[in-house]
Design a protein around this motif. Structure first.
Motif, PDB file in Angstrom:
ATOM      1  N   THR A 153       0.849  -1.202   0.000  1.00 49.24           N
ATOM      2  CA  THR A 153       0.000   0.000   0.000  1.00 49.24           C
ATOM      3  C   THR A 153       0.881   1.248   0.000  1.00 49.24           C
ATOM      4  N   PRO A 154       0.321   2.421  -0.337  1.00 44.96           N
ATOM      5  CA  PRO A 154       1.108   3.652  -0.229  1.00 44.96           C
ATOM      6  C   PRO A 154       1.658   3.842   1.190  1.00 44.96           C
ATOM      7  N   HIS A 155       0.861   3.498   2.221  1.00 44.47           N
ATOM      8  CA  HIS A 155       1.308   3.689   3.605  1.00 44.47           C
ATOM      9  C   HIS A 155       2.562   2.864   3.890  1.00 44.47           C
ATOM     10  N   CYS A 156       2.558   1.625   3.396  1.00 46.79           N
ATOM     11  CA  CYS A 156       3.690   0.722   3.613  1.00 46.79           C
ATOM     12  C   CYS A 156       4.971   1.315   3.003  1.00 46.79           C
ATOM     13  N   LEU A 157       4.878   1.886   1.799  1.00 49.77           N
ATOM     14  CA  LEU A 157       6.053   2.509   1.158  1.00 49.77           C
ATOM     15  C   LEU A 157       6.440   3.805   1.866  1.00 49.77           C
ATOM     16  N   PHE A 158       5.443   4.536   2.333  1.00 49.84           N
ATOM     17  CA  PHE A 158       5.706   5.785   3.066  1.00 49.84           C
ATOM     18  C   PHE A 158       6.557   5.504   4.308  1.00 49.84           C
ATOM     19  N   ILE A 159       6.181   4.459   5.064  1.00 49.96           N
ATOM     20  CA  ILE A 159       6.923   4.131   6.295  1.00 49.96           C
ATOM     21  C   ILE A 159       8.327   3.622   5.957  1.00 49.96           C
ATOM     22  N   LEU A 160       8.432   2.711   4.971  1.00 43.50           N
ATOM     23  CA  LEU A 160       9.736   2.114   4.662  1.00 43.50           C
ATOM     24  C   LEU A 160      10.708   3.151   4.090  1.00 43.50           C
ATOM     25  N   PHE A 161      10.268   3.912   3.086  1.00 48.40           N
ATOM     26  CA  PHE A 161      11.158   4.916   2.488  1.00 48.40           C
ATOM     27  C   PHE A 161      11.419   6.068   3.458  1.00 48.40           C
ATOM     28  N   GLY A 162      10.468   6.251   4.409  1.00 51.02           N
ATOM     29  CA  GLY A 162      10.619   7.317   5.400  1.00 51.02           C
ATOM     30  C   GLY A 162      11.793   7.116   6.339  1.00 51.02           C
ATOM     31  N   VAL A 163      12.377   5.895   6.348  1.00 53.17           N
ATOM     32  CA  VAL A 163      13.568   5.646   7.168  1.00 53.17           C
ATOM     33  C   VAL A 163      14.757   6.430   6.594  1.00 53.17           C
ATOM     34  N   TYR A 164      14.728   6.710   5.281  1.00 50.03           N
ATOM     35  CA  TYR A 164      15.878   7.319   4.600  1.00 50.03           C
ATOM     36  C   TYR A 164      15.628   8.748   4.114  1.00 50.03           C
ATOM     37  N   HIS A 213       7.286  12.545   9.531  1.00 50.32           N
ATOM     38  CA  HIS A 213       8.570  12.773   8.865  1.00 50.32           C
ATOM     39  C   HIS A 213       9.703  12.775   9.882  1.00 50.32           C
ATOM     40  N   ARG A 214      10.790  12.057   9.580  1.00 52.33           N
ATOM     41  CA  ARG A 214      11.900  11.928  10.537  1.00 52.33           C
ATOM     42  C   ARG A 214      12.943  13.031  10.385  1.00 52.33           C
ATOM     43  N   PHE A 215      12.935  13.752   9.229  1.00 52.66           N
ATOM     44  CA  PHE A 215      14.072  14.646   8.951  1.00 52.66           C
ATOM     45  C   PHE A 215      13.666  16.113   8.798  1.00 52.66           C
ATOM     46  N   LYS A 216      12.481  16.457   9.370  1.00 47.73           N
ATOM     47  CA  LYS A 216      12.020  17.851   9.240  1.00 47.73           C
ATOM     48  C   LYS A 216      12.917  18.818   9.999  1.00 47.73           C
ATOM     49  N   LYS A 217      13.350  18.395  11.206  1.00 48.79           N
ATOM     50  CA  LYS A 217      14.141  19.316  12.034  1.00 48.79           C
ATOM     51  C   LYS A 217      15.583  19.316  11.547  1.00 48.79           C
ATOM     52  N   PRO A 218      16.144  20.484  11.197  1.00 45.77           N
ATOM     53  CA  PRO A 218      17.549  20.526  10.781  1.00 45.77           C
ATOM     54  C   PRO A 218      18.414  20.019  11.938  1.00 45.77           C
ATOM     55  N   GLY A 219      19.428  19.219  11.605  1.00 42.99           N
ATOM     56  CA  GLY A 219      20.336  18.734  12.654  1.00 42.99           C
ATOM     57  C   GLY A 219      19.744  17.657  13.545  1.00 42.99           C
ATOM     58  N   SER A 220      18.566  17.119  13.183  1.00 42.16           N
ATOM     59  CA  SER A 220      17.939  16.067  13.991  1.00 42.16           C
ATOM     60  C   SER A 220      18.903  14.884  14.115  1.00 42.16           C
ATOM     61  N   LYS A 221      18.879  14.206  15.290  1.00 43.38           N
ATOM     62  CA  LYS A 221      19.822  13.084  15.455  1.00 43.38           C
ATOM     63  C   LYS A 221      19.468  11.914  14.537  1.00 43.38           C
ATOM     64  N   ASN A 222      18.257  11.965  13.936  1.00 54.12           N
ATOM     65  CA  ASN A 222      17.908  10.910  12.960  1.00 54.12           C
ATOM     66  C   ASN A 222      18.885  10.887  11.793  1.00 54.12           C
ATOM     67  N   TYR A 223      19.471  12.076  11.454  1.00 52.58           N
ATOM     68  CA  TYR A 223      20.404  12.130  10.329  1.00 52.58           C
ATOM     69  C   TYR A 223      21.605  11.223  10.561  1.00 52.58           C
ATOM     70  N   SER A 224      22.048  11.138  11.816  1.00 55.28           N
ATOM     71  CA  SER A 224      23.262  10.348  12.065  1.00 55.28           C
ATOM     72  C   SER A 224      22.930   8.888  12.393  1.00 55.28           C
ATOM     73  N   ASN A 225      21.631   8.531  12.373  1.00 53.50           N
ATOM     74  CA  ASN A 225      21.250   7.141  12.677  1.00 53.50           C
ATOM     75  C   ASN A 225      20.588   6.451  11.488  1.00 53.50           C
ATOM     76  N   ILE A 226      21.147   6.695  10.293  1.00 56.70           N
ATOM     77  CA  ILE A 226      20.608   6.050   9.089  1.00 56.70           C
ATOM     78  C   ILE A 226      21.463   4.832   8.791  1.00 56.70           C
ATOM     79  N   PHE A 227      20.850   3.632   8.868  1.00 54.64           N
ATOM     80  CA  PHE A 227      21.611   2.403   8.625  1.00 54.64           C
ATOM     81  C   PHE A 227      20.870   1.533   7.618  1.00 54.64           C
ATOM     82  N   PRO A 228      21.614   0.632   6.955  1.00 52.39           N
ATOM     83  CA  PRO A 228      20.938  -0.260   6.011  1.00 52.39           C
ATOM     84  C   PRO A 228      19.985  -1.199   6.757  1.00 52.39           C
ATOM     85  N   PRO A 229      18.997  -1.763   6.053  1.00 55.72           N
ATOM     86  CA  PRO A 229      18.100  -2.717   6.703  1.00 55.72           C
ATOM     87  C   PRO A 229      18.903  -3.830   7.365  1.00 55.72           C
ATOM     88  N   SER A 230      18.531  -4.190   8.594  1.00 53.80           N
ATOM     89  CA  SER A 230      19.244  -5.238   9.327  1.00 53.80           C
ATOM     90  C   SER A 230      18.211  -6.007  10.139  1.00 53.80           C
TER      91      SER A 230
END
Length: 484
Positions: A303-314, A389-406
């Motif tokens: 579904t669109p929601h499923c892609l929104f959540i998965l791609f939203g990690v990056y 959205h995980r990356f709206k805030k500039p400098g959010s710590k989410n930027y430094s916690n982007i990892f490949p699927p594991s």
């Protein structure tokens, strides 16, 4: 930037370019070695494949789900970054192989590495586990002689593979440049062997060159081994690859000449018209768009929601459109081109609902919403104002916690009343296997949970990110770089 995402059902893969080039990367899929693909019946009778690999370490590694036209050299190159390969048995009729390493330690490193980074051969995910056999006994059949010849050829031509790779940075020269080669094209080719962290392209001595950094030497080694001397297009654009003396790349701008995938916040630099807010430039650089293709299983539709959540990690997903006439294809619009590239490099080849995802950059620059009064069965969704959205805030710590699927997920925002068993039950409620769980010692708001496989972890992240745990706490789920 728009990605096209497709769940693969064939071995034929086209790479789409933003430039609209309709060339194929035709020779990447047929490696430098041409071997006969006849099944070797004799070997299969003697040597039963392991029904389920034992978890007990052994020098012998069992490799499953290999493409039917696999070569001996490709199987050997899976093991070479970890140590010497001392024997090989190919069971082509069963799409399996057994690889014997020179030491148990080398075999453990290999199985450990591939349990977090699924190896992809010719766009097929393959499975690596310990074998029940402690050593390989092989005979003098023609198939075995061919395997031994491949072993000798590879171990003499790559003497340095037993030692750690000299560098995680590769220098790539493209010779006979008949067609233009872009930074995105190189990322797509090299991300088959590991996560590309940073890349810089430039022209030196009138040759098109690139520097490309992986997180570890094994990926750099594997990429060099498989791609050196290959042509990007039929008969031209030949890759010449060596280890760079640099140990790390320093990238200042994210644009078509350089990219740091770990820093989506970098400005796009002076190739842009000057703007009052330089950080905004990325949104206007290249089309922030990943084109994206996918499919549903018989029962479970993507579904669109499923892609929104998965791609939203990056990156922040603005819109998703599943194509009406080709429901196994979708367009995913990210908020800028760096995020689209990041999503593509991490998710391409991963499995969703038992099918591999195939992701390329789209020629579309945005996803069109359906016109007023035109119903599209909920296939197009606008997420531009989503609170998730995980990356709206500039400098959010989410930027430094982007990892490949594991297989291991990082959980946060856990309320005090929720205990280990609650979370284990929640994550196994969808039918997935929970292998291990651990709260962070200093902070019980966070935990790690290890699922049965990377694929189960992907499904669990989609299912439980933003799950309401009560007390006004919505669970946050992301991929972890550590295991339990």
């Amino acid at each position: 930037m728009v990605c096209v995402c497709r769940l693969l059902q064939t071995d034929v893969v086209m790479f789409l370019f933003q430039r609209g080039s309709d060339e194929l990367f035709s020779s990447i899929s047929n490696g430098p070695y041409i071997m006969s693909t006849t099944a070797n019946g004799n070997d299969s009778k003697k040597f039963k494949g392991d029904v389920r690999g034992s978890g007990v370490p052994s020098r012998v590694i069992h490799i499953r789900r290999l493409p039917s036209d696999i070569t001996e050299a490709e199987v050997i190159s899976l093991g070479l970054p970890f140590g010497d390969v001392t024997n090989l048995l190919m069971l082509k009729a069963k799409n399996q192989a057994f690889l014997e390493m020179n030491s148990e330690e080398a075999a453990q490193n290999m199985v450990g590495y591939y349990s977090t980074v699924m190896p992809i051969i010719r766009h097929h995910p393959v499975y690596v586990q310990f074998s029940n056999h402690k050593e390989l006994k092989t005979d003098n059949s023609p198939n075995q002689e061919r395997a031994q010849a491949a072993l000798r050829a590879l171990s003499t031509s790559h003497v340095d593979t037993a030692v750690a790779a000299p560098s995680t940075v590769l220098r790539v020269v493209v010779e006979n440049l008949v067609y233009p080669v872009t930074l995105d094209a190189l990322c797509q080719i090299f991300s088959k062997f590991g996560t590309v962290l940073r890349i810089i392209v430039f022209t030196k001595n009138s040759q098109f060159q690139a520097l490309l950094q992986y997180p570890d030497g094994a990926s750099a080694q594997a990429a060099k081994l498989s791609l050196d001397g290959q042509n990007i297009y039929n008969g031209c654009c030949t890759l010449r690859i060596s280890f760079s003396k640099l140990t790390s790349l320093n990238v200042k701008y994210n644009n078509e000449k350089s990219r740091d995938f770990t820093r989506p916040d970098l400005p796009s630099g002076d190739s842009q018209p000057t703007m009052e807010h330089p950080a905004m430039a990325t949104a206007f650089s290249k089309t922030p768009f990943t084109q994206h293709t996918l499919t549903h299983h018989h029962t479970r539709r993507v579904t669109p929601h499923c892609l929104f959540i998965l791609f939203g990690v990056y990156g922040d997903v603005m819109r998703v459109k599943i194509l009406f006439n080709k429901k196994e294809n979708a367009l995913v619009q990210m908020s800028d081109s760096t995020q689209a590239q990041l999503a593509m490099s991490h998710l391409n080849g991963q499995r969703l609902h038992e099918k591999p995802l195939r992701i390329t950059l789209s020629k579309h620059t945005s996803v069109q919403l359906p016109r007023e009064g035109h119903e599209d069965q909920g296939l197009t969704k606008d997420y531009s104002n989503s609170p998730l959205h995980r990356f709206k805030k500039p400098g959010s710590k989410n930027y430094s916690n982007i990892f490949p699927p594991s297989a291991t997920l990082h959980l946060s925002n856990i309320p005090p009343s929720v205990v280990e068993d609650d979370l284990k039950m929640l994550f196994s409620s969808s039918g997935a296997m929970v292998k291990a769980f651990k709260f962070f010692q200093k902070d019980h708001k966070m935990a790690l949970i290890q699922m049965g496989s990377v694929e189960e972890a992907i499904e669990s992240l989609i299912e439980f990110h933003n799950h309401d745990l009560g007390e006004n706490h919505h669970l946050r789920v992301s991929f972890s770089k550590s295991s339990i």
